[in-house]
Design a protein around this motif. Structure first.
Motif: not given
Length: 369
Positions: A7-12, A52-57
């Motif tokens: 599970s990831q959050e992507f910034h694009l 760029t990605s991070c954990e789900l918010a």
């Protein structure tokens, strides 16, 4: 047991979302400014490389203020990235600029995304285009003016097949052994093939002799529509007045108001009794489609409201006049004719999904208690 998904959050950039061929479950999308925050759940390779990605918010506390002339809300039972991609391509093909996106619900069985659109469009044609795409991607797509994304001050509801999951007059007919005959008349009327007043008189004549005692028993057995109690309770908490405007009967509408639903006003047809049984006659005025609309307009006038503060909810052809009166006219699980003619429609969820069209997200709804 397979591997656990990532599970990831992507910034694009928003436009880049359509550029991956991979599909996977969609958790959320939030967008304003230059970059989107896209929450996905996937197996194997990431749908986007070198992003760029991070954990789900966690879910946002409040959606952004609506500043655009139009909004489209996507309601999907189990949203996927491919559905979002189709929708973004659709917006681009119609030259509808997406200025902001909010996730109003991000449950496992319900994803709701609201898109703020800067566009010049003709509502009827745009709505029909959205309905066609909705069928293709298996989601509800609801187009509405941006100014209507607010809690109403007055909401009018049909009763049969809207607040309750039944047509009362058909249920009475089943008990008397003429169910198929009456149901056929009802269905034709709801599809708009018969004048409601004529069909109502025909059906009532067939019910002559039905006992009042049996009516009382039936009232306690009527099933509520999914989400009815949640929607009406939320509207009361938000200060919105609600009314039943029904071509059905005050006998049952009054019971709903008294025992089951927080409703402020009731307008429906009165049953005529003699010696404890129905006479088969009708008491004027009959509440048909135009009377529903007139009653809703009258209530708005008495409350000093402009029609931008009024919404209506129904499912049948005789609801179409009131559905086209105020800021929103929401058809819930509508007949095909009504789906085409109502300004807005919800097919895949219960009545409580209407709260998203008023600009609320799940966190705000939960806080209403």
């Amino acid at each position: 047991m397979g591997d656990q998904p990532t599970s990831q959050e992507f910034h694009l950039p928003l436009a880049q979302i359509t550029q991956t061929p991979l599909d996977c479950p969609l958790r959320y999308l939030d967008f304003s400014g230059d970059y989107a925050h896209l929450g996905l759940e996937y197996h194997g390779a990431a749908p986007f490389e070198d992003i760029t990605s991070c954990e789900l918010a966690p879910p946002a506390r409040e959606p952004a203020a609506v500043t655009t002339p139009w909004c489209v809300t996507m309601l999907a039972p189990a949203a996927r990235l491919a559905q979002l991609q189709e929708l973004l391509r659709f917006f681009a093909a119609h030259d509808w600029s997406v200025r902001a996106v909010d996730t109003l619900a991000q449950r496992r069985d319900r994803t709701v995304l609201r898109f703020q659109l800067d566009a010049e469009l003709e509502f009827a044609a745009a709505k029909h285009a959205c309905l066609q795409l909705a069928e293709k991607i298996d989601a509800d797509l609801v187009l509405q003016p941006g100014s209507s994304q607010r809690v109403p001050a007055l909401a009018g509801f049909d009763m049969d097949s809207t607040l309750i999951d039944a047509e009362v007059i058909d249920e009475l007919a089943k008990i008397t052994g003429i169910g198929e005959q009456v149901a056929a008349i009802t269905e034709a009327a709801m599809r708009g093939e018969l004048d409601f007043r004529q069909s109502f008189k025909k059906r009532m004549a067939l019910l002559r002799g039905f006992s009042e005692q049996r009516l009382a028993e039936i009232a306690t057995q009527l099933p509520l529509k999914e989400g009815a109690k949640e929607l009406l309770s939320a509207l009361r908490a938000l200060g919105c007045k609600t009314a039943i405007l029904s071509g059905g009967f005050t006998y049952f509408a009054d019971y709903l108001q008294r025992e089951q639903l927080p409703v402020d006003f009731v307008h429906a047809n009165q049953l005529e009794f003699e010696h404890g049984a129905l006479t088969g006659g009708v008491i004027e005025p009959i509440v048909d489609g135009m009377r529903k609309r007139a009653l809703l307009q009258q209530m708005a006038d008495q409350m000093g409201l402009d029609l931008g503060q009024v919404v209506a909810v129904g499912d049948g052809a005789n609801d179409i006049p009131m559905l086209n009166l105020g800021a929103l006219g929401i058809a819930i699980h509508p007949k095909p004719k009504v789906r085409l003619e109502a300004p807005q429609s919800i097919e895949r969820f219960g009545l409580d999904a209407a709260l998203y069209l008023f600009g609320l997200n799940d966190r705000q709804i939960e806080e209403l208690g």
